[in-house]
Design a protein around this motif. Structure first.
Motif, short mmCIF file in Angstrom:
data_model
loop_
_atom_site.label_atom_id
_atom_site.label_comp_id
_atom_site.label_asym_id
_atom_site.label_seq_id
_atom_site.Cartn_x
_atom_site.Cartn_y
_atom_site.Cartn_z
N PHE A 98 1.00 -1.35 -0.24
CA PHE A 98 0.05 0.22 0.10
C PHE A 98 1.02 1.26 -0.13
O PHE A 98 1.92 1.27 0.71
CB PHE A 98 -0.86 -0.05 1.32
N GLU A 99 0.42 2.17 -0.77
CA GLU A 99 1.18 3.69 -1.04
C GLU A 99 0.02 4.74 -0.71
O GLU A 99 -1.22 4.29 -0.83
CB GLU A 99 1.71 3.63 -2.00
N ILE A 100 0.41 5.87 -0.63
CA ILE A 100 -0.22 7.15 -0.67
C ILE A 100 -0.07 7.79 -2.00
O ILE A 100 0.98 8.15 -2.42
CB ILE A 100 -0.10 7.97 0.62
N THR A 101 -1.22 8.27 -2.54
CA THR A 101 -1.15 9.19 -3.60
C THR A 101 -2.40 10.32 -3.55
O THR A 101 -3.23 10.02 -2.95
CB THR A 101 -1.39 8.31 -5.11
N ARG A 102 -1.98 11.33 -4.24
CA ARG A 102 -3.19 12.46 -4.51
C ARG A 102 -3.39 12.45 -5.89
O ARG A 102 -4.40 13.51 -6.11
CB ARG A 102 -2.52 13.72 -3.95
N LYS A 103 -3.01 11.81 -6.72
CA LYS A 103 -3.26 11.69 -8.17
C LYS A 103 -3.67 10.58 -8.69
O LYS A 103 -3.46 9.47 -8.07
CB LYS A 103 -2.21 12.48 -9.09
N ILE A 104 -4.16 10.51 -9.90
CA ILE A 104 -4.55 9.00 -10.60
C ILE A 104 -3.20 8.58 -11.02
O ILE A 104 -2.32 9.07 -11.62
CB ILE A 104 -5.41 9.28 -11.68
N ILE A 105 -2.86 7.01 -10.84
CA ILE A 105 -1.93 6.50 -11.34
C ILE A 105 -2.30 5.59 -12.37
O ILE A 105 -3.26 4.57 -12.42
CB ILE A 105 -1.21 5.68 -10.30
N LYS A 106 -1.68 5.63 -13.41
CA LYS A 106 -2.28 4.97 -14.97
C LYS A 106 -2.12 3.61 -14.76
O LYS A 106 -0.80 3.27 -15.11
CB LYS A 106 -1.82 5.65 -15.99
N SER A 107 -2.88 2.74 -14.37
CA SER A 107 -2.87 1.15 -14.35
C SER A 107 -4.22 0.73 -14.16
O SER A 107 -5.19 1.33 -13.05
CB SER A 107 -1.82 0.62 -13.30
N ALA A 108 -4.71 -0.14 -14.68
CA ALA A 108 -6.04 -1.00 -14.49
C ALA A 108 -6.05 -1.45 -13.12
O ALA A 108 -6.91 -2.07 -12.62
CB ALA A 108 -6.34 -1.73 -15.68
N ASP A 109 -4.86 -1.78 -12.84
CA ASP A 109 -4.88 -2.86 -11.44
C ASP A 109 -4.62 -2.06 -10.11
O ASP A 109 -4.71 -2.80 -9.00
CB ASP A 109 -3.44 -3.72 -11.71
N ILE A 110 -4.95 -0.91 -10.25
CA ILE A 110 -4.74 -0.04 -9.09
C ILE A 110 -6.18 -0.18 -8.19
O ILE A 110 -7.12 0.23 -9.00
CB ILE A 110 -4.53 1.46 -9.27
N LYS A 111 -6.29 0.00 -7.22
CA LYS A 111 -7.33 -0.17 -6.16
C LYS A 111 -7.21 1.10 -5.23
O LYS A 111 -6.12 1.21 -4.46
CB LYS A 111 -7.79 -1.41 -5.34
N TYR A 112 -8.06 1.88 -5.17
CA TYR A 112 -7.84 3.31 -4.27
C TYR A 112 -8.97 3.16 -3.06
O TYR A 112 -10.01 2.73 -3.07
CB TYR A 112 -8.37 4.69 -5.13
N TYR A 113 -8.51 3.79 -1.94
CA TYR A 113 -9.07 3.80 -0.78
C TYR A 113 -9.11 5.43 -0.35
O TYR A 113 -8.20 5.77 -0.11
CB TYR A 113 -8.66 3.06 0.44
N GLY A 114 -10.37 6.03 -0.05
CA GLY A 114 -10.18 7.28 0.22
C GLY A 114 -11.30 8.21 -0.55
O GLY A 114 -12.43 7.49 -1.02
N PRO A 115 -11.13 9.71 -0.45
CA PRO A 115 -10.14 10.45 0.18
C PRO A 115 -10.36 10.53 1.68
O PRO A 115 -11.29 10.44 2.14
CB PRO A 115 -10.47 11.69 -0.74
N TYR A 116 -9.14 10.83 2.05
CA TYR A 116 -8.73 11.09 3.51
C TYR A 116 -8.56 12.48 3.95
O TYR A 116 -7.67 12.83 3.35
CB TYR A 116 -7.82 10.30 4.26
N SER A 117 -9.41 12.99 4.62
CA SER A 117 -9.21 14.46 5.23
C SER A 117 -8.05 14.62 5.94
O SER A 117 -7.03 15.36 5.99
CB SER A 117 -10.34 15.24 5.77
N VAL A 118 -7.87 13.86 7.31
CA VAL A 118 -6.79 13.49 7.89
C VAL A 118 -6.47 12.12 8.19
O VAL A 118 -7.31 11.27 7.92
CB VAL A 118 -6.84 14.27 9.42
N GLY A 119 -5.33 11.53 8.76
CA GLY A 119 -5.18 10.26 9.19
C GLY A 119 -4.62 9.27 8.10
O GLY A 119 -4.45 7.96 8.48
N ALA A 120 -4.42 9.62 6.85
CA ALA A 120 -4.13 8.55 5.77
C ALA A 120 -2.79 8.05 6.18
O ALA A 120 -2.63 6.93 5.97
CB ALA A 120 -4.05 9.29 4.52
N ARG A 121 -1.90 8.93 6.55
CA ARG A 121 -0.48 8.18 6.86
C ARG A 121 -0.52 7.52 8.35
O ARG A 121 0.14 6.42 8.14
CB ARG A 121 0.48 9.69 7.00
N ASP A 122 -1.55 7.73 9.13
CA ASP A 122 -1.49 7.25 10.36
C ASP A 122 -2.19 5.68 10.01
O ASP A 122 -1.85 4.67 10.68
CB ASP A 122 -2.43 7.84 11.22
#
Length: 600
Positions: A119-143
């Motif tokens: 798992f990683e953190i992003t603020r933009k779309i990553i071009k890949s059909a195999d990406i699954k996103y969770y969010g967005p998070y106002s606070v606490g994503a890194r935690d």
């Protein structure tokens, strides 16, 4: 050409229009599908030009102050919307509602195409059909992410698999060790499933963290327990609690507004796969009344600001608003799929709106208890300011004999210092006047990205006040400005403890308030905070410069030569970039070669 003639000659074209008062100050920026029809709707033309009788009190007041106008023709209403939004942010007209929440929200993502996904953190779309996103998070994503890697035995770092050797993470049981061991996909998938469950179910995640926190406390590891306590608080803060449980896996972005006389709040709730995963809110200062239509447009334009979000969901709002269709059109272009803005009337979605409205009302009540506008009202009245000074930027410079010259901007909003908005600057100018000009120019040039405040406070006298007003005028932005200077005795600032009398300068007047005046104390408190910020940044910069100086001295470059170099090039960073020829024009070729060898 007078105002009435300008209005009668407006084209039947899309564009933006700007209203100005008798002093040339910008009052309002609006957009239109047809400039002629839109602008004419504000006025009655007989017997004389005056505000239309069916306007709100806010708009009637604005039109009554309008003496001239400008307009810009564009290709479409869509283009007008984008231009309007950009200009409002940059110029902060008096009657437009200004939002300052321009941050993007992070997502947690996983690339399922990897052999051992992580798992990683992003603020933009990553071009890949195999990406699954969770969010967005106002606070606490890194935690959340840090917690996942502490609880689940996943590949901890991007480079771990490349080493082909077991590392410390395996030894402390935080990784299964697929870098060297034969770890089956099924075994690794179980850890991934646990991680996904913890991301999607904060109750389970918080329960596991609280168990660890208790373990640390029982073993007298209080610092680690305290860190986990703070982490749990941040994770909890990112979500509005709700018992609403959607049977289906639906996604929604929910936006609602509530307001008092001087302040509004926008609440955002993000539902993913039938569960509320995060929420956020921002306060909005209202200087000239509330306009829900304009505010909904601005809120949606600002949140989806120019970039396609990783997860696109239907948008729910509490009430319909003028301009909804053009916002949908704008978002459809941005999303590259049909955007939907809905106003729920019944069922679970209506419950979501009601939940958001309850929280908005509570936030306004809580904010009112903590932040009084009484001082802002008094400052506005005393100095005849155009706006309530609810957000203030305060500027000061610091240097030592022209070395380590820096500037600082402190920010004060609604009764407290907003330290995350502070800015510090390295300055090249040699004298204090030029330093303030450089500092204020840097800030004015950033208005398009970071909207102007309600008031500037400058540490200085009438000369620097005039400078600030000239810089603002050249940027096309009207702001109130206050300068505060020490009383001068025999041409020197009088700074004896308990005796210093400050003078406040505004555009057309000077104020010598009593030492006991709370309004003077307010301005002094803000000035002193900017001074503290500038001094601290100067000390850090000076320490770094001293370290650079010692490095040069060890190689035979004397302190006198170093001072000569810095006076000429401004900073060590600039010295590192220039050529041997440029350095040898200040010193000799031998010294120039030594310096370039140090910095090569």
């Amino acid at each position: 050409m007078n105002l009435e003639e300008t209005i009668k000659q407006l084209p039947d074209s899309a564009g933006i229009y700007q209203y100005f008062d008798k002093d040339g100050r910008l009052l309002y920026i609006g957009k239109a599908k047809s400039l002629a029809k839109r602008v004419k709707s504000y006025f009655n033309f007989t017997p004389n030009l005056k505000p239309n009788t069916n306007l709100s009190s806010r708009i009637t007041k604005m039109i009554s102050q309008t003496l001239s106008m400008n307009y810009i023709v564009v290709n479409s209403e869509h283009d007008a919307l984008i231009l309007e939004n950009s200009l409002i942010k940059q110029l902060a007209p008096k009657y437009n509602i200004l939002l300052r929440d321009d941050k993007t929200y992070p997502y947690i993502y996983i690339d399922n195409s990897a052999e051992y996904p992580r798992f990683e953190i992003t603020r933009k779309i990553i071009k890949s059909a195999d990406i699954k996103y969770y969010g967005p998070y106002s606070v606490g994503a890194r935690d959340i992410l840090d917690s996942i890697y502490e609880i689940c035995k996943l590949v901890q770092k991007k480079g771990c698999l490349k080493s082909k050797k077991l590392c410390l993470y395996y030894q402390i049981r935080k990784c299964l060790g697929p870098c060297e061991l034969d770890v089956s996909k099924e075994k690794y998938a179980k850890e991934l499933d646990l991680a996904k469950e913890l991301i999607q179910n904060k109750k389970t995640l918080l329960k596991k963290l609280e168990e660890r926190m208790l373990f640390y406390a029982q073993n007298l590891r209080f610092e680690e327990a305290g860190e986990l306590r703070d982490r749990c608080e941040r994770i909890s803060r990112s979500e509005i609690k709700s018992e609403i449980d959607f049977a289906s896996d639906e996604n929604y972005d929910i936006f609602v507004l509530e307001h008092t006389e001087h302040r509004a709040v926008v609440v955002r709730i993000f539902m993913r796969e039938g569960k509320i995963i995060s929420s956020s809110h921002d306060y909005i200062q209202l200087h000239e009344g509330y306009d829900e239509n304009e505010l909904y447009q601005r809120v949606l334009m600002d949140f989806y600001s120019g970039e396609k979000p990783p997860i696109i969901a239907p948008i729910l709002v509490a009430s319909d608003f003028e301009g909804r269709e053009i916002i949908e059109e704008y978002l459809t272009t941005l999303f590259e799929k049909k955007a939907e803005i809905r106003v729920p009337k019944r069922g679970d979605k209506k419950q979501l709106i009601e939940l958001a409205l309850i929280n908005a009302a509570e936030l306004l009540k809580r904010e009112h208890k903590h932040n009084s506008d009484e001082m802002a009202d008094e400052i506005k009245e005393l100095f005849s300011l155009q706006k309530l000074p609810l957000r203030v930027e305060v500027f000061d410079n610091s240097h030592m004999a022209g070395v380590a010259t820096v500037g600082a901007m402190a920010v004060y909003e609604s009764g407290k210092f907003d330290k995350k908005s502070y800015r510090t600057y390295h300055l090249d100018s040699k004298d204090e006047y030029s330093q303030m000009r450089e500092l204020l120019t840097k800030r004015a040039e950033s208005f398009a990205k970071n909207s102007p405040p309600d008031l500037w406070i400058i540490d200085g006298g009438a000369t620097l006040l005039k400078l600030a007003l000239e810089i603002l005028e050249s940027s096309g932005t009207y702001l109130d400005v206050i300068a505060i200077s020490k009383e001068k005795i025999d041409a020197k600032a009088h700074r004896a403890k308990g005796k210093a009398s400050d003078i406040i300068h505004i555009k057309d007047d000077i104020f010598r308030l009593k030492d006991s005046d709370k309004r003077l104390h307010w301005v002094q408190k803000l000035r002193d905070e900017a001074h503290r910020c500038a001094i601290n940044f100067h000390k850090k910069t000076k320490l770094k410069l001293d370290q650079e100086s010692r490095l040069l001295e060890l190689k035979g470059i004397s302190q006198a030569k170093i001072v000569k170099l810095i006076k000429h090039f401004g900073t060590f960073e600039m010295l590192k970039k220039v050529s041997i020829e440029e350095i040898s024009s200040v010193l000799n070729i031998k010294d120039a070669n030594i310096i370039k060898n140090i910095y090569k």
